[in-house]
Each structure stands twice: as C-alpha cells, then as structure tokens.
Design a protein around this motif. Sequence first.
Motif, short mmCIF file in Angstrom:
data_model
loop_
_atom_site.label_atom_id
_atom_site.label_comp_id
_atom_site.label_asym_id
_atom_site.label_seq_id
_atom_site.Cartn_x
_atom_site.Cartn_y
_atom_site.Cartn_z
N SER A 1 -2.39 -0.43 -4.53
CA SER A 1 -2.84 -0.48 -3.14
C SER A 1 -4.24 -1.05 -3.04
CB SER A 1 -2.79 0.93 -2.53
OG SER A 1 -1.48 1.46 -2.58
N ALA A 2 -5.14 -0.59 -3.92
CA ALA A 2 -6.52 -1.08 -3.89
C ALA A 2 -6.59 -2.57 -4.20
CB ALA A 2 -7.37 -0.29 -4.88
N CYS B 1 0.83 -1.20 0.00
CA CYS B 1 0.00 0.00 0.00
C CYS B 1 0.87 1.25 0.00
CB CYS B 1 -0.93 0.00 1.21
SG CYS B 1 -2.33 -1.10 1.03
N ASP B 2 0.63 2.10 -0.97
CA ASP B 2 1.45 3.31 -1.16
C ASP B 2 0.59 4.35 -1.86
OD1 ASP B 2 3.34 5.25 -1.98
OD2 ASP B 2 4.92 3.75 -2.01
N ARG B 3 0.61 5.57 -1.36
CA ARG B 3 -0.18 6.64 -1.96
C ARG B 3 0.21 6.91 -3.41
NH1 ARG B 3 -0.32 11.24 2.88
NH2 ARG B 3 -1.52 9.97 4.40
N ARG B 4 1.45 6.60 -3.76
CA ARG B 4 1.90 6.84 -5.13
C ARG B 4 1.39 5.78 -6.09
NH1 ARG B 4 8.08 6.52 -4.10
NH2 ARG B 4 7.23 4.82 -2.85
N HIS B 5 0.90 4.66 -5.54
CA HIS B 5 0.43 3.55 -6.37
C HIS B 5 -0.97 3.16 -5.88
CE1 HIS B 5 4.52 3.16 -7.94
NE2 HIS B 5 4.95 3.17 -6.69
N ARG B 6 -1.94 3.97 -6.20
CA ARG B 6 -3.28 3.77 -5.65
C ARG B 6 -3.95 2.52 -6.19
NH1 ARG B 6 -5.96 9.85 -5.08
NH2 ARG B 6 -4.30 10.70 -3.72
#
Length: 213
Positions: free
Chosen positions: A156-157, A148-153
Amino acid sequence: MKSVDTMTLYSRMLHLLAGWGSVGLVYFSSDLLQGQGALLPETALDRAIPYSDSAIWLYLSFFILIPCAYLAADAARVRWLARAMALCALMCGVVFLLYPTTLAYPPVGDGTAWSTQALRMLQAADSTQNCLPSLHGALTLLCVWALCDRRHRLRSALAVALGVAICYAIIALRRHVSIDLAAGLAVGIAGGMLAKMRVFWAARRTLSTETAS
C-alpha cells in the motif's frame, strides 16, 4: 462461487482488457471526433514545478502500475477496477467531445538522451488534446485505490508513493496542468464510488436470490 484467492490469471487479463481497453477506445476515438481544443493556462502551481524531460520515466511507470494492479489486487477489487475504469472513460469521453482542450506543450530538444528520445516517441503516439480531465490521473488513483489494503501495508505504501510520483511527473513533463490533474482525480473518485455502488447492489441481488432459493 469463486473465492478471492482463486481468480485465474486468464480472468484477471480479461478484466484488464475490458477496463483498460475501454479507456483506450474512448481516448483515441474521441480524439478523432472532437473539434479544436481550447488552450488551458498554467497556474502558479504548474510554474512552481520545473519542466523536465527526465520525468518521462515516472510518467511511463503508469503503464506498469496498471497491470500490476490487476495482477495483485484481490479478485473483488479487480472486478471493481475494471468497472471503475470503464466509468471514468465514459465520463472523460463526454467531456473530451463537448469541451476539447489542449496545452502549450514545451518544445522537445534535439538531444540524444534516452529521456528526450522517449518523450519524442510519446508525443508522436499521444493525442495533443484530451487534456481535461486527465485520464492518466484518474487511472493512477484507481490503481492505487485497488492496491491499498490493510493486510499489505508495504504494498500500500509503495503504491501511494508511486501514485504521488506519477502525478508529479504528469505536471513536470507538462502532459497536463494542475487543473487537468485535479479534474482527473475527481473523475477517478467518482468512477470508483459509482463502481462500488454497482458492486454493492449486484452482491445484494445475488444474496437475495440465493436466500430465496
């Protein structure tokens, strides 16, 4: 010092071997050393989830999720993941030896469906004990955490969706009950937090040394 993007495949594989290998070592050695396991009861939540042989495929996707986490996560998270897995293995191993547990596993049918055959092979290779806490649940949580990483939504989902599906399959296949799974998720959180603390203090010591020099 290596940057996040320059961690080699060889290094990632070494971390995978160290982290996941420590889990396998603890899991199978404790199975040989422990006594008779106490029978864990099903809860209302377990009974609400129907048993299904076909859940084997989601259950086994766990063995794809783990290498994907080591291959795709940032380098710092790969190092953290290996440490967290080892810590979870240690915590679970202590419980496995002090309080071994087992389940009333549903009988596997005599059908020739692929899911039934896969489940028979899993049962032949897996331990009938080491239920509480669920290492399957703990490691699933850690892998989702690492991915999970904000740069890879999107990634992550997808990781969260797969993690939830695996947790569902764990109960649907009756390899664990909800008590095991909840305990495993708690161990995963604890192992992850302890590993983060270790990484934090190691980084501080490195920074202090570089500043002093």
